[in-house]
Motif scaffolding. Structure first.
Motif, short mmCIF file in Angstrom:
data_model
loop_
_atom_site.label_atom_id
_atom_site.label_comp_id
_atom_site.label_asym_id
_atom_site.label_seq_id
_atom_site.Cartn_x
_atom_site.Cartn_y
_atom_site.Cartn_z
N THR A 150 6.53 -4.51 6.33
CA THR A 150 5.80 -3.13 5.93
C THR A 150 4.57 -3.60 6.34
O THR A 150 3.68 -4.63 6.14
CB THR A 150 5.99 -3.06 4.57
OG1 THR A 150 7.41 -2.85 4.29
CG2 THR A 150 5.23 -1.82 4.29
N THR A 151 3.80 -2.68 7.21
CA THR A 151 2.52 -2.71 7.48
C THR A 151 1.47 -1.43 6.89
O THR A 151 1.99 -0.48 7.08
CB THR A 151 2.02 -2.96 8.85
OG1 THR A 151 2.66 -4.24 9.33
CG2 THR A 151 0.49 -2.88 9.12
N MET A 152 0.58 -1.56 5.90
CA MET A 152 -0.02 -0.35 5.29
C MET A 152 -1.29 -0.47 6.17
O MET A 152 -2.01 -1.56 6.48
CB MET A 152 -0.41 -0.64 3.90
CG MET A 152 0.53 -0.77 3.04
SD MET A 152 1.65 0.79 2.67
CE MET A 152 0.57 2.04 2.42
N PHE A 153 -1.91 0.70 6.72
CA PHE A 153 -3.15 0.67 7.29
C PHE A 153 -4.13 1.71 6.41
O PHE A 153 -3.93 2.63 6.10
CB PHE A 153 -3.23 1.03 8.57
CG PHE A 153 -2.12 1.69 9.31
CD1 PHE A 153 -1.25 1.14 10.31
CD2 PHE A 153 -1.68 2.95 8.89
CE1 PHE A 153 0.11 1.73 10.82
CE2 PHE A 153 -0.45 3.60 9.37
CZ PHE A 153 0.17 2.93 10.26
N LEU A 164 8.36 -0.98 9.05
CA LEU A 164 7.96 0.17 8.35
C LEU A 164 6.38 0.28 8.29
O LEU A 164 5.66 -0.56 7.80
CB LEU A 164 8.29 0.24 6.54
CG LEU A 164 7.74 1.32 5.92
CD1 LEU A 164 8.25 2.90 6.43
CD2 LEU A 164 8.35 1.42 4.42
N LEU A 165 5.82 1.35 8.69
CA LEU A 165 4.25 1.41 8.76
C LEU A 165 3.70 2.58 8.05
O LEU A 165 4.41 3.66 8.18
CB LEU A 165 3.76 1.37 10.22
CG LEU A 165 4.13 0.23 11.25
CD1 LEU A 165 5.34 0.56 11.94
CD2 LEU A 165 2.70 -0.25 12.04
N ALA A 193 3.24 -5.75 15.84
CA ALA A 193 2.65 -7.15 15.05
C ALA A 193 3.35 -6.87 13.93
O ALA A 193 3.05 -6.59 12.78
CB ALA A 193 1.16 -6.77 14.82
N VAL A 194 4.81 -7.17 13.56
CA VAL A 194 5.36 -7.16 12.51
C VAL A 194 5.29 -8.50 11.72
O VAL A 194 5.28 -9.43 12.04
CB VAL A 194 7.07 -7.33 13.08
CG1 VAL A 194 7.95 -7.20 12.02
CG2 VAL A 194 7.49 -6.20 14.06
N THR A 206 0.92 3.67 -3.46
CA THR A 206 2.13 3.26 -2.28
C THR A 206 1.93 2.17 -1.65
O THR A 206 2.78 1.38 -1.45
CB THR A 206 2.02 4.37 -1.42
OG1 THR A 206 0.63 4.47 -0.63
CG2 THR A 206 2.17 5.74 -1.93
N GLU A 207 0.97 1.25 -1.85
CA GLU A 207 0.60 0.14 -1.35
C GLU A 207 1.36 -0.84 -2.17
O GLU A 207 1.92 -1.87 -1.72
CB GLU A 207 -1.15 -0.40 -1.19
CG GLU A 207 -1.66 0.29 -0.22
CD GLU A 207 -3.33 -0.20 -0.26
OE1 GLU A 207 -3.96 0.56 0.79
OE2 GLU A 207 -3.65 -1.11 -0.89
N SER A 208 0.96 -0.70 -3.67
CA SER A 208 1.63 -1.42 -4.26
C SER A 208 3.28 -1.32 -4.31
O SER A 208 3.99 -2.45 -4.27
CB SER A 208 1.42 -1.28 -5.77
OG SER A 208 -0.02 -1.23 -6.20
N MET A 209 3.53 -0.17 -4.46
CA MET A 209 5.24 -0.07 -4.14
C MET A 209 5.75 -0.38 -3.04
O MET A 209 6.83 -1.20 -3.03
CB MET A 209 5.43 1.65 -4.22
CG MET A 209 5.12 2.27 -5.55
SD MET A 209 5.06 3.91 -5.34
CE MET A 209 6.12 4.52 -4.22
N SER A 210 5.00 -0.49 -1.80
CA SER A 210 5.61 -0.99 -0.65
C SER A 210 5.67 -2.32 -0.79
O SER A 210 6.37 -2.90 0.07
CB SER A 210 4.60 -0.41 0.69
OG SER A 210 3.46 -0.87 0.72
N HIS A 211 4.57 -2.98 -1.29
CA HIS A 211 4.61 -4.75 -1.33
C HIS A 211 5.95 -5.10 -2.19
O HIS A 211 6.37 -5.97 -1.91
CB HIS A 211 3.31 -5.12 -1.91
CG HIS A 211 3.38 -6.59 -2.37
ND1 HIS A 211 3.97 -7.23 -3.23
CD2 HIS A 211 2.89 -7.49 -1.35
CE1 HIS A 211 3.95 -8.41 -3.27
NE2 HIS A 211 3.38 -8.75 -1.95
N ALA A 212 6.22 -4.30 -3.26
CA ALA A 212 7.71 -4.61 -4.15
C ALA A 212 8.74 -4.63 -3.16
O ALA A 212 9.79 -5.21 -3.10
CB ALA A 212 7.60 -3.51 -5.25
N TYR A 213 8.92 -3.51 -2.40
CA TYR A 213 9.97 -3.29 -1.55
C TYR A 213 10.20 -4.32 -0.32
O TYR A 213 11.17 -4.89 -0.06
CB TYR A 213 9.95 -1.80 -0.95
CG TYR A 213 11.13 -0.84 -1.73
CD1 TYR A 213 10.85 -0.70 -3.08
CD2 TYR A 213 11.94 -0.18 -1.09
CE1 TYR A 213 11.51 -0.26 -3.59
CE2 TYR A 213 12.86 0.65 -1.44
CZ TYR A 213 12.67 0.45 -3.07
OH TYR A 213 13.42 1.45 -3.98
#
Length: 347
Positions: free
Chosen positions: A185-188, A133-134, A245-246, A170-177
Motif C-alpha cells: 500500500t502506498t498513501m500519497f 493499492l494506492l 514503486a511497490v 485512512t492512513e492508519s487503517m491502511s497500515h493495519a491492512y
C-alpha cells in the motif's frame, strides 16, 4: 491493440475510484494513453456541478479500454461487484468527499465517504490480493505542524479539520491492512492541486470565474497564505510512476533508508506529491491577473477556521522512488488553466 493483459507484460488492469473527479480524470487519461485497461468508479455526487463530472467521463468513454461504474463508495455491495467484475491488478483510490471548508458544514459526509468508503475499497483489495493499492491522503494531515518543508517521516497528529482527520484515519487503517494481509500500500499526500478541468470549489477556479465577471475575490488571512501549488499533469505522472514503486516489507527496521517512510512492519509507505515550492497567495493571484489581463477586485478577509497559513512539501522521497519530481512553474500552470476555462465556458 491487444486487450489480453496476460500477453502484454507491462499492461495492467487498473481500477480507479473518483474517475470523474479532477485528479482521477487526468490519471485515467494518462493510463489509457499508455495502453492500460481502466475501470472507473464514481459517485457523481452533487458537491459541485455534476455536468463537469459527466463531461470528464464522456471524454474517457471515447477510449475502448475504459469502462465506468456510477455508485457511491459507501455502497459496499456496489464496490464489491464492480471490483469483482473487473478483477484489477492495481487499485488507485482517489474518490473522497473533498474540501476543507465544507467539512465544517457537513462533517458526516466525510465519515461516510472517506472512512467507510475507503474501508470498502481496502476490503475488496484484500480479497483480490491486488499487487498494489494506492490511496490519496492530503497535505492537510500535517495540520498544526510548523517544521517546513513537511516530511513524511514527521509525526502528523494535530489535524485541524474533520476532513484531515478522516484522511489520517485512512492512513492508519491502511497500515493495519498492509501489516495484517501483506497488502502493498502506498498513501500519497497531495499539495494544492490545480489545472484544467479543476474543481469549481478550488481557489483558482473561483478567482478566475469572479474576475471574468467583475466580482471581487475573497482573499483569506489578508493574502499572507503560502501554498505548494502542484500542477495536475505533474501530480498524475507521479502517481503513475508510484504504481511501479511497490513497497516491500523490510527484513529488519535497520534496512529502511533514512528519510524513507516505509513501515518497519508492513509493505506500506506514505509519499508527498508536491512542487517543493512555497508560493505566496498574492503572487499566485498576480499570475491569474497576468493571464486574464484583468485586475482583481480584492476583498481581504481574516483566516478561516481549519485553514493553515502555509503548506510546503519535501518531495525528495518521491524523487528517490521514481526519479521524478513535479516542477511546472505556477505561472505556466495558471495560464493553462485560464486557457481551458475560457474555452470550456466560452468566456
Amino acid at each position: 491493440m491487444s486487450h489480453d493483459h496476460e500477453s502484454a507484460g507491462s499492461m495492467k488492469r487498473i481500477f480507479v475510484t473518483g474517475s470523474a473527479g479532477f485528479i482521477g480524470f487526468h490519471l485515467c487519461q494518462l493510463l489509457l494513453a499508455e495502453g492500460h485497461v481502466v475501470c472507473g468508479y464514481d459517485g457523481m455526487t452533487d458537491y459541485y456541478d455534476v455536468r463537469i463530472k459527466h463531461g470528464r467521463h464522456r471524454i474517457l468513454g471515447e477510449q475502448g479500454s475504459f469502462s465506468a461504474v456510477e455508485a457511491l463508495l459507501e455502497d459496499r455491495a456496489r464496490v464489491d461487484a464492480a471490483i469483482d467484475d473487473f478483477r484489477p491488478e492495481v487499485i488507485v483510490h482517489l474518490a473522497a468527499q473533498a474540501g476543507v471548508r465544507y467539512s465544517l458544514q457537513n462533517p458526516r459526509a466525510y465519515l461516510d465517504a472517506n472512512v467507510i468508503g475507503t474501508f470498502n475499497v481496502m476490503e475488496a483489495a484484500r480479497r483480490h490480493e491486488v499487487s498494489h493499492l494506492l490511496m490519496a491522503s492530503t497535505s492537510s494531515v500535517y495540520g498544526a505542524n510548523t517544521e517546513m518543508p513537511f516530511a513524511e517521516t514527521e509525526k502528523a497528529d494535530t489535524q485541524l479539520t474533520i476532513y484531515a482527520a478522516t484522511k489520517k484515519a485512512t492512513e492508519s487503517m491502511s497500515h493495519a491492512y498492509a501489516h495484517l494481509w501483506n497488502l502493498p500500500t502506498t498513501m500519497f499526500r497531495f499539495f494544492t492541486v490545480y489545472g484544467p478541468w479543476g474543481r469549481p470549489d478550488l481557489a483558482l477556479y473561483k478567482f478566475v470565474d469572479a474576475m471574468l465577471e467583475g466580482r471581487p475575490i475573497d482573499i483569506y488571512n489578508h493574502g499572507e497564505m503560502y501554498r505548494d501549488f502542484t500542477y495536475v499533469d505533474d501530480l498524475v505522472r507521479a502517481i503513475r510512476l508510484l504504481i511501479d514503486a511497490v513497497p516491500v516489507r523490510p527484513i529488519t527496521p535497520e534496512a529502511i533508508e533514512p528519510g524513507d517512510s516505509l513501515s518497519p512492519v508492513a509493505p506500506w509507505r506514505v509519499v508527498n506529491i508536491g512542487n517543493s515550492e512555497k508560493v505566496r497567495l498574492l503572487d499566485f493571484i498576480e499570475a491569474i491577473e497576468e493571464s486574464l489581463g484583468i485586475e482583481a477586485v480584492r476583498n481581504y478577509l481574516p483566516m478561516q477556521p481549519g485553514d493553515v497559513p502555509a503548506t510546503w512539501a519535501d518531495a525528495s522521497l518521491l524523487q528517490r522512488l521514481t526519479g521524478y519530481r513535479p516542477q511546472t512553474p505556477y505561472r505556466e500552470g495558471v495560464a493553462a488553466f485560464v486557457r481551458w476555462f475560457r474555452e470550456y465556458y466560452q468566456k
